[in-house]
Design an enzyme around this catalytic site. Structure first.
Site, PDB file in Angstrom:
ATOM      1  N   ALA A  82      -7.563 -22.629  35.044  1.00  0.00           N
ATOM      2  CA  ALA A  82      -6.536 -21.799  34.400  1.00  0.00           C
ATOM      3  C   ALA A  82      -7.184 -21.112  33.207  1.00  0.00           C
ATOM      4  O   ALA A  82      -8.209 -21.576  32.688  1.00  0.00           O
ATOM      5  CB  ALA A  82      -5.363 -22.657  33.937  1.00  0.00           C
ATOM      6  N   GLY A  94      -6.407 -15.778  36.655  1.00  0.00           N
ATOM      7  CA  GLY A  94      -6.876 -14.465  37.122  1.00  0.00           C
ATOM      8  C   GLY A  94      -8.005 -13.898  36.301  1.00  0.00           C
ATOM      9  O   GLY A  94      -8.447 -12.779  36.535  1.00  0.00           O
ATOM     10  N   GLY A  96     -10.923 -14.672  36.601  1.00  0.00           N
ATOM     11  CA  GLY A  96     -11.990 -14.425  37.590  1.00  0.00           C
ATOM     12  C   GLY A  96     -11.553 -13.486  38.693  1.00  0.00           C
ATOM     13  O   GLY A  96     -12.298 -13.266  39.653  1.00  0.00           O
ATOM     14  N   GLU A 102      -5.337 -17.394  44.826  1.00  0.00           N
ATOM     15  CA  GLU A 102      -5.036 -18.639  44.118  1.00  0.00           C
ATOM     16  C   GLU A 102      -3.542 -18.952  44.177  1.00  0.00           C
ATOM     17  O   GLU A 102      -3.141 -20.101  44.356  1.00  0.00           O
ATOM     18  CB  GLU A 102      -5.496 -18.534  42.660  1.00  0.00           C
ATOM     19  CG  GLU A 102      -7.014 -18.524  42.534  1.00  0.00           C
ATOM     20  CD  GLU A 102      -7.515 -18.300  41.119  1.00  0.00           C
ATOM     21  OE1 GLU A 102      -8.615 -18.777  40.811  1.00  0.00           O
ATOM     22  OE2 GLU A 102      -6.831 -17.648  40.328  1.00  0.00           O
ATOM     23  N   LYS A 120      -7.749 -24.846  26.278  1.00  0.00           N
ATOM     24  CA  LYS A 120      -6.916 -23.854  26.977  1.00  0.00           C
ATOM     25  C   LYS A 120      -5.417 -24.180  26.902  1.00  0.00           C
ATOM     26  O   LYS A 120      -4.585 -23.401  27.352  1.00  0.00           O
ATOM     27  CB  LYS A 120      -7.351 -23.733  28.428  1.00  0.00           C
ATOM     28  CG  LYS A 120      -8.709 -23.058  28.548  1.00  0.00           C
ATOM     29  CD  LYS A 120      -9.033 -22.753  29.968  1.00  0.00           C
ATOM     30  CE  LYS A 120     -10.328 -21.943  30.044  1.00  0.00           C
ATOM     31  NZ  LYS A 120     -10.720 -21.704  31.438  1.00  0.00           N
TER      32      LYS A 120
END
Ligand code: 5RP
Length: 228
Positions: A82, A94, A96, A102, A120
């Site tokens: 995440a 997202g 990546g 996903e 995170k």
């Protein structure tokens, strides 16, 4: 290559959850890479649906068997990273560029374990990380204008200077900044995905069931969704 001990700890903790015969969802990113390495080292009879071409290639290198989404109805365990998450396990993803696959794979999971570094974990999504929105290239400009009309800043992702980024599905990404963060992630996701030309957003609500958050000292904090 230097290994981040916090990512490694989260990846190993997730690999320890895998049992022989499981059908897996295999996420994307550098933390998932540590999961794949730890999983391959266990040499179990498992197979997984990859969420990106990058993960597919990495699994082939590591000898992890692959499945197509058409070959399986449900996945026993989905493991993915995440970009940000809150304590109630709402995520933004997202970074990546793999958000669509996903999200598809996350919806197939009986259990969806998020692996990330503890930093995170945020009080509110969207303060530091822009929300990725996958858009069909034809609709890029109309969608951006619609977002700007609502006072949002939407920046087209690029692969290099003047080279537009394209996802594995051939789509563009708009990274959308919301001043003051995401006050209502579910509403924002619904609104974004209703815009014609938007394929999906990187907001994941009601999908993750647990999170394994690695610390630099190699310990892991686990979170579970209160209703599970
Ligand atoms: C890819 C993703 C990744 O899971 C997310 O960007 C986290 O990546 P990393 O583990 O490298 O920080 O959503 O689309």
């Amino acid at each position: 290559m230097t290994i981040d001990p916090a990512k490694d700890a989260a990846g190993r903790a997730a690999a320890a959850l895998v049992r022989p015969g499981m059908r897996l969802g295999l996420g994307t990113g550098s933390t998932v890479d540590r999961f794949l390495v730890a999983l391959a080292a266990r040499d179990l009879d498992v197979a997984g649906v990859p969420t990106s071409q990058a993960t597919q290639r990495r699994c082939t290198e590591l000898g992890i068997a692959l499945l197509d989404p058409a070959e399986v109805d449900r996945l026993d365990l989905v493991v993915d990273g995440a970009d940000e998450l809150t304590r109630d396990l709402v995520l933004t993803k997202g970074g990546g560029g793999a958000l669509l696959r996903e999200k598809v794979v996350a919806t197939m999971g009986e259990r969806f374990v998020v692996i990330a570094t503890l930093d995170k974990l945020v009080p509110r999504l969207g303060d530091t990380f822009a929300v990725p929105v996958e858009v069909v290239p034809f609709a890029l400009h109309p969608v951006r204008r619609e977002l700007e009309r609502e006072g949002l800043t939407a920046v087209e992702r690029t692969a290099a200077a003047d080279v537009p980024y394209r996802t594995d599905n051939g789509n563009a990404i708009l990274d959308v900044r919301l001043d003051g963060g995401l006050l209502d992630p579910e509403l924002a996701d619904t609104w974004l995905t209703m815009l014609p030309g938007v394929v999906t957003s990187g907001i994941f609500v009601d999908l993750a069931t647990e999170a394994l958050l690695g610390r630099p000292d190699g310990t892991v904090e686990s979170l579970s969704r209160p209703d599970r």
